[in-house]
Design an enzyme around this catalytic site. Structure first.
Site, short mmCIF file in Angstrom:
data_model
loop_
_atom_site.label_atom_id
_atom_site.label_comp_id
_atom_site.label_asym_id
_atom_site.label_seq_id
_atom_site.Cartn_x
_atom_site.Cartn_y
_atom_site.Cartn_z
N SER A 1 35.29 55.20 30.80
CA SER A 1 33.83 55.22 31.00
C SER A 1 33.16 54.12 30.20
O SER A 1 33.61 53.79 29.10
CB SER A 1 33.28 56.59 30.56
OG SER A 1 31.87 56.53 30.44
N TYR B 1 32.62 63.80 24.12
CA TYR B 1 33.18 63.46 25.45
C TYR B 1 33.49 61.96 25.48
O TYR B 1 34.61 61.56 25.78
CB TYR B 1 32.21 63.82 26.57
CG TYR B 1 32.40 62.95 27.80
CD1 TYR B 1 31.56 61.88 28.06
CD2 TYR B 1 33.46 63.18 28.67
CE1 TYR B 1 31.76 61.06 29.15
CE2 TYR B 1 33.67 62.37 29.78
CZ TYR B 1 32.81 61.30 30.00
OH TYR B 1 33.01 60.48 31.08
N LYS C 1 37.23 59.46 25.46
CA LYS C 1 37.57 58.32 26.34
C LYS C 1 38.02 57.14 25.48
O LYS C 1 39.01 56.47 25.76
CB LYS C 1 36.38 57.92 27.21
CG LYS C 1 36.00 58.95 28.25
CD LYS C 1 37.09 59.16 29.28
CE LYS C 1 36.65 60.11 30.38
NZ LYS C 1 37.75 60.43 31.31
#
Ligand code: WQD
Length: 347
Positions: free
Chosen positions: A127, A152, A156
Site C-alpha cells: 500500500s 495496519y 505493510k
C-alpha cells in the site's frame, strides 16, 4: 499446460477481480481464504464471469499446519499472490496486536510453506500508506518510506522488510511488492465489487451507500488542508486496472528469465483528485445530489498522495486505463445492484 497460481484472500475485493483477470489470462487458480472479511458467493460469481470454478480452501493462514497441507496438495503452484490481511485502518489502531499477529504470521506461514514446496515466485499486496506523509510528489518507488500512522499500514511496511530480508537469504526468490494507491470501482459485470463489512472506512463506498439511502450523509474529514479546495488529494485507481497489473507482474516473474529477486512498483494513475472533486464527479455521474457535511480532520490522513507510476509502465508494460468517471460509474452501478438484490432478498 496452464500454470497454477495460488491467490490468498481471493474472495476479497481486489483478490476476486485479480482472479477474473488470471483466469481470462489462461491461468489456473487456487484460492485460500478464511472468509473472515469476504463472502463465499464470490466464487460462484467468478464462475459466472469466467465459466471457471477455482479450487477453494477455507483456511486461516495463521494455522501453519493447514497452510502446509494445502500447499502439499498443490505442489504444482508456480507463484503466489498474497492479498489475505486485515485492512481496516481504524480497527488496527484499536487492536494493534490483532493486526500484527494476523497480517505478519499469515505472511510468514505462506512464505515458509511455499519455499518448502520449492515455489520461489511471490507477489505481495502492499500500500502507498508505507510512504507516510510524502515530502516529494508525485511519489516514485525511490521516495523514502516512513512509519505509517496506523498499525495496519505498519504491517505493510514490516511485511516488505521481511520480504526484502528473504530475498537476500534466498537469492532464487522472485518477489514483487505492489504498492496500491486508492482502489475503487467494480467489475463491469456487476457480479463482483467492494463489500465493506459494517460502516465503510473508505470514501467511495461511503459515498455510494449515502446516495443509495443506506447512510444519512457523508462526513468530509476536513477542508483545511493545503490543497486546491482544502480537502485531501488521493490517486484513485480502478480495481480492474489494479487486477491487470498483477497479471503483468506475474508474467514478469514467470516469463522473463532475468533474476529479479526483489522489486517494488507503485500502482496508481498518476492523477490526484480531492474529496470534493470526487463528490462532484459522483453527482455528475449519478445525477444525484450527495448529502455531505464537512467536519474535522480524521487522525492519520495526509494532505496529498498520488503516484508516479512510470516504473510499472516501463518494467511491467502496465498503465491504468480507466478515468475517474468510469471508476465512479462502476462503483455506483455495483452499489445499486447489491442494494436492489438485498431488497429483493429481504422480501
Ligand atoms: C480517502 C479520502 C479521507 C471517508 C486507506 C488506507 C490505504 C488503503 C485505502 C486499504 C481521505 C476522505 C474518507 C469518509 C472522507 N487501504 N474520507 N470521509 O485513507 O487514502 O487510504 O484506504 O484498503 O492503505 O490508508 O482512503 O478512502 O479512507 O480516504 O472525507 O467517510 O477520503 O479523509 O482524504 P485512504 P479513504
Amino acid at each position: 499446460m496452464k500454470k497454477k497460481i495460488l491467490v490468498t484472500g481471493g474472495c476479497g475485493y481486489i483478490g476476486s477481480h485479480t482472479i477474473v483477470e488470471l483466469i481470462q489470462g489462461n491461468f489456473d487458480v487456487v484460492i485460500i481464504d478464511d472468509l473472515s472479511n469476504s463472502n463465499i458467493n464470490t466464487i460462484d460469481n467468478i464462475k459466472k464471469i469466467t465459466g471457471v470454478q477455482p479450487i477453494f480452501y477455507q483456511c486461516d493462514l495463521k494455522d501453519s499446519n493447514h497452510v502446509k497441507k494445502v500447499l502439499k496438495e498443490n505442489k504444482d503452484i508456480e507463484a503466489t499472490i498474497h492479498f489475505a490481511s486485515y485492512k481496516a485502518v481504524g480497527e488496527s489502531v484499536e487492536k494493534p496486536l490483532l493486526y500484527y499477529q494476523n497480517n505478519l504470521i499469515s505472511l510468514i506461514n505462506i512464505l515458509t510453506a511455499q519455499l518448502e514446496n520449492g515455489n520461489t515466485n511471490f507477489i505481495f499486496s502492499s500500500s502507498a500508506t508505507v510512504y507516510g506523509s510524502p515530502k516529494k510528489l508525485p511519489i516514485t518507488e525511490k521516495n523514502e518510506t516512513q512509519r505509517p500512522f496506523s498499525p495496519y499500514g505498519n504491517t505493510k511496511k514490516m511485511a516488505e522488510e521481511i520480504l526484502e530480508d528473504l530475498s537476500k537469504s534466498h537469492k532464487k526468490t522472485n518477489i514483487i511488492s505492489l504498492r496500491y494507491f486508492n482502489p475503487i470501482g467494480a467489475h463491469q459485470s456487476g457480479l463482483i465489487g467492494e463489500l465493506p463489512n459494517g460502516i465503510p472506512n473508505n470514501l467511495m463506498p461511503y459515498i455510494t451507500q449515502t446516495a443509495v439511502g443506506l447512510r444519512d450523509k457523508l462526513s468530509v474529514y476536513g477542508n483545511d488542508y493545503p490543497t486546491t479546495d482544502g480537502t485531501p488529494i488521493r490517486d484513485y485507481i480502478h480495481v480492474v486496472d489494479l487486477a491487470k497489473a498483477h497479471v503483468k507482474a506475474l508474467k514478469r516473474q514467470l516469463e522473463d528469465k532475468q533474476d529479479k529477486n526483489f522489486e517494488i512498483f507503485n500502482l496508481g494513475t498518476g492523477n490526484g483528485y480531492s474529496v470534493l472533486e470526487v463528490i462532484k464527479t459522483f453527482e455528475e455521474v449519478s445525477k444525484k445530489k450527495l448529502n455531505y457535511e464537512i467536519i474535522q480532520r480524521r487522525d492519520g490522513d495526509v494532505p496529498k498522495l498520488y503516484a508516479n507510476a512510470k516504473l510499472a509502465e516501463l518494467k511491467l508494460g502496465w498503465k491504468a486505463e480507466c478515468n475517474l468517471k468510469e471508476m465512479i460509474d462502476s462503483a455506483w452501478k455495483w452499489e445499486q445492484k447489491i442494494r436492489t438484490e438485498n431488497k429483493s432478498n429481504a422480501l
